[in-house]
Scaffold this motif. Structure first.
Motif, PDB file in Angstrom:
ATOM      1  N   GLU A   1       0.729  -1.253  -0.049  1.00 23.15           N
ATOM      2  CA  GLU A   1      -0.024   0.177  -0.013  1.00 23.15           C
ATOM      3  C   GLU A   1       1.026   1.066  -0.106  1.00 23.15           C
ATOM      4  O   GLU A   1       0.492   2.280  -0.201  1.00 23.15           O
ATOM      5  N   ALA A   2       1.995   1.119   0.422  1.00 21.00           N
ATOM      6  CA  ALA A   2       3.073   2.376   0.719  1.00 21.00           C
ATOM      7  C   ALA A   2       3.868   2.508  -0.556  1.00 21.00           C
ATOM      8  O   ALA A   2       4.784   3.375  -0.802  1.00 21.00           O
ATOM      9  N   ILE A   3       3.996   1.400  -1.475  1.00 20.63           N
ATOM     10  CA  ILE A   3       4.763   1.493  -2.766  1.00 20.63           C
ATOM     11  C   ILE A   3       4.655   2.696  -3.567  1.00 20.63           C
ATOM     12  O   ILE A   3       5.514   3.271  -4.116  1.00 20.63           O
TER      13      ILE A   3
ATOM     14  N   VAL B   1       5.559 -11.188   0.944  1.00 21.86           N
ATOM     15  CA  VAL B   1       6.760 -11.040  -0.314  1.00 21.86           C
ATOM     16  C   VAL B   1       5.889 -11.027  -1.552  1.00 21.86           C
ATOM     17  O   VAL B   1       6.312 -10.346  -2.314  1.00 21.86           O
ATOM     18  N   GLN B   2       5.078 -12.259  -1.851  1.00 21.81           N
ATOM     19  CA  GLN B   2       4.489 -12.366  -3.160  1.00 21.81           C
ATOM     20  C   GLN B   2       3.840 -11.082  -3.772  1.00 21.81           C
ATOM     21  O   GLN B   2       3.899 -10.614  -4.668  1.00 21.81           O
ATOM     22  N   LYS B   3       2.848 -10.405  -2.576  1.00 21.98           N
ATOM     23  CA  LYS B   3       1.853  -9.686  -2.978  1.00 21.98           C
ATOM     24  C   LYS B   3       2.662  -8.336  -3.399  1.00 21.98           C
ATOM     25  O   LYS B   3       2.728  -7.409  -4.209  1.00 21.98           O
ATOM     26  N   THR B   4       3.964  -8.075  -2.461  1.00 25.31           N
ATOM     27  CA  THR B   4       4.752  -7.006  -2.457  1.00 25.31           C
ATOM     28  C   THR B   4       5.588  -7.123  -3.838  1.00 25.31           C
ATOM     29  O   THR B   4       5.717  -5.995  -4.562  1.00 25.31           O
ATOM     30  N   SER B   5       5.991  -8.317  -4.167  1.00 22.49           N
ATOM     31  CA  SER B   5       6.698  -8.298  -5.569  1.00 22.49           C
ATOM     32  C   SER B   5       6.067  -7.821  -6.696  1.00 22.49           C
ATOM     33  O   SER B   5       6.389  -7.490  -7.597  1.00 22.49           O
ATOM     34  N   ASP B   6       4.773  -8.513  -6.671  1.00 20.26           N
ATOM     35  CA  ASP B   6       3.766  -8.284  -7.602  1.00 20.26           C
ATOM     36  C   ASP B   6       3.555  -6.630  -7.773  1.00 20.26           C
ATOM     37  O   ASP B   6       3.512  -5.898  -9.024  1.00 20.26           O
ATOM     38  N   THR B   7       3.173  -6.113  -6.945  1.00 19.79           N
ATOM     39  CA  THR B   7       3.135  -4.507  -6.858  1.00 19.79           C
ATOM     40  C   THR B   7       4.368  -3.824  -7.373  1.00 19.79           C
ATOM     41  O   THR B   7       4.076  -2.916  -8.255  1.00 19.79           O
TER      42      THR B   7
ATOM     43  N   HIS C   1      13.491 -18.628  11.541  1.00 24.94           N
ATOM     44  CA  HIS C   1      13.329 -17.417  10.404  1.00 24.94           C
ATOM     45  C   HIS C   1      12.977 -16.230  11.056  1.00 24.94           C
ATOM     46  O   HIS C   1      12.284 -16.059  12.056  1.00 24.94           O
ATOM     47  N   THR C   2      13.662 -15.071  10.436  1.00 25.61           N
ATOM     48  CA  THR C   2      13.190 -13.828  11.220  1.00 25.61           C
ATOM     49  C   THR C   2      12.532 -12.953  10.062  1.00 25.61           C
ATOM     50  O   THR C   2      11.413 -12.434  10.334  1.00 25.61           O
ATOM     51  N   GLY C   3      12.913 -12.809   8.904  1.00 25.90           N
ATOM     52  CA  GLY C   3      12.135 -11.951   7.831  1.00 25.90           C
ATOM     53  C   GLY C   3      12.809 -12.162   6.458  1.00 25.90           C
ATOM     54  O   GLY C   3      14.047 -12.499   6.453  1.00 25.90           O
ATOM     55  N   TYR C   4      11.866 -11.900   5.649  1.00 25.38           N
ATOM     56  CA  TYR C   4      12.471 -11.649   4.107  1.00 25.38           C
ATOM     57  C   TYR C   4      12.807 -10.349   3.709  1.00 25.38           C
ATOM     58  O   TYR C   4      11.835  -9.322   4.157  1.00 25.38           O
ATOM     59  N   LEU C   5      13.997 -10.053   2.852  1.00 18.52           N
ATOM     60  CA  LEU C   5      14.297  -8.876   2.566  1.00 18.52           C
ATOM     61  C   LEU C   5      13.985  -8.900   1.143  1.00 18.52           C
ATOM     62  O   LEU C   5      14.691  -9.319   0.170  1.00 18.52           O
ATOM     63  N   THR C   6      13.051  -8.007   0.481  1.00 15.20           N
ATOM     64  CA  THR C   6      12.873  -7.823  -0.800  1.00 15.20           C
ATOM     65  C   THR C   6      13.343  -6.593  -1.417  1.00 15.20           C
ATOM     66  O   THR C   6      12.944  -5.560  -0.853  1.00 15.20           O
TER      67      THR C   6
END
Length: 352
Positions: free
Chosen positions: A185-187, A211-217, A339-344
């Motif tokens: 929403e902030a991209i 991650v998937q939704k962010t990558s698509d946006t 696991h801590t988190g993914y960096l995209t």
């Protein structure tokens, strides 16, 4: 106290790191007249004033070292208002966003300020950080810490929900970092904040669905080189490994089978003869025990032989004894941290 430059001596009001061990540190603000309790006893703040950073301070039951704060030490000792990023992920973010002195960075959300301190240290002395936090109380507390640490000239903190209201910045940033529950929403606003010539963006998310939704946006808005990373720390324990020297059998040259058999027979006969001689010698010595001189001599000889058989030999790998071989090795743990988190990461080459 200022984290943007180093100073020699401790003054009243400075923030210092008390180092009692690699897993036992405390961040305190020095106040004359106050006392801090440690496992080594009470530490009077007045004993720190005027001391040089890095000094060894004696306590009633032990000692500690007082260190100048750095972003890495502050990350390990800061008051947790939220979950934070640690140096492992921070180093990847700093590298992949191509941060350097003079960079302008936009961050959301501020949280406990762990990443913010590291970014400011990287972009000094001419860069600037614009950080946003939707929680008003956390925003005020972070602003107080920046001012206390002498970093207020390099950071602008704003209380705002960027997912709904956006950043409100136009083409000023070299990089954008998002640590939000709904980063997609902030991209669009982040794209507007990046410079005309483009820049880099990073989103930190704990769930792969985010991650998937962010990558698509990101792809829909024209970002390229979309890449997701996960950085985990793997600690190795250094241990001393004790291994027996392998018995590879007698070392012989290439000979015919008949000559090898004859040689083995001769060696067996010689071993039996030597064994008989040694037994007879021991029996003779045990008979002559009237003065005790013989038994004492044989005991000394056995100790000498034992020492010579355990003579040490060192090489580039480890230590060798008569029958054993010792060496240092890094042993991986049976269980690793989760696991801590993914960096995209993604790149925008032009906003036009």
């Amino acid at each position: 106290m200022s984290l943007d430059k180093y100073k020699e001596k401790i003054e009243d009001g400075d923030t210092v790191i008390l180092y009692l061990g690699f897993d036992n540190m405390h961040a305190i603000k020095v106040r004359d007249g106050q006392t801090f309790q440690t496992k080594y006893g009470a530490l009077r703040h007045s004993n720190l004033i005027g001391k040089e950073f890095g000094s060894k301070i004696q306590c009633p039951k032990g000692y500690l070292h007082v260190l100048h704060p750095t972003p890495e030490l502050w990350t390990l000792n800061l008051p947790h208002r939220t979950q934070i990023l640690y140096s492992t992920d921070i180093s990847v973010v700093t590298l992949q966003l191509d941060l350097k002195p003079g960079s302008v960075v936009v961050e959301s959300g501020t949280g406990s300020g762990s990443l913010s301190h590291a970014i400011i240290r990287t972009i000094l002395p001419t860069g600037h950080l614009h950080t946003f936090e939707f929680h008003e109380e956390r925003s005020k507390k972070a602003g107080e810490e920046f001012k206390e640490h002498g970093l207020s000239d390099y950071v602008t903190i704003t209380h705002r929900d960027v997912c709904q209201d956006g950043f409100g910045l136009n083409h000023i940033a070299d990089a954008v970092f998002l640590d939000l529950p709904r980063p997609w929403e902030a991209i669009p606003s982040a794209k507007q904040a990046l410079k005309i010539e483009g820049g880099r963006i990073c989103s930190f998310s704990p769930c792969i669905e985010q991650v998937q939704k962010t990558s698509d946006t990101l792809r829909d808005l024209g970002f390229e080189e979309v890449t997701t990373m996960e950085c985990l720390v793997r600690n190795f324990d250094v241990r001393t490994i004790n291994m027996p020297v392998a018995d590879m059998g007698p070392l012989t040259l290439c000979k015919s089978s008949d000559s090898v058999k004859k040689q083995n027979v001769n060696e067996t006969v010689e071993d039996n003869v030597n064994k008989c001689d040694s037994e007879s010698q021991n029996n003779t010595e045990s008979v002559n025990t009237e003065t005790g001189a013989t038994s004492k001599m044989s005991s000394n000889d056995s100790q000498t032989n034992k020492k010579s058989s355990r003579s040490l030999d060192y090489d580039l790998i480890g230590r060798k004894e008569g029958q054993n071989f010792f060496f240092k090795s890094g042993v991986a743990p049976t269980q690793m941290p989760g696991h801590t988190g993914y960096l995209t990461f993604a790149t925008l080459y032009s906003c036009v």
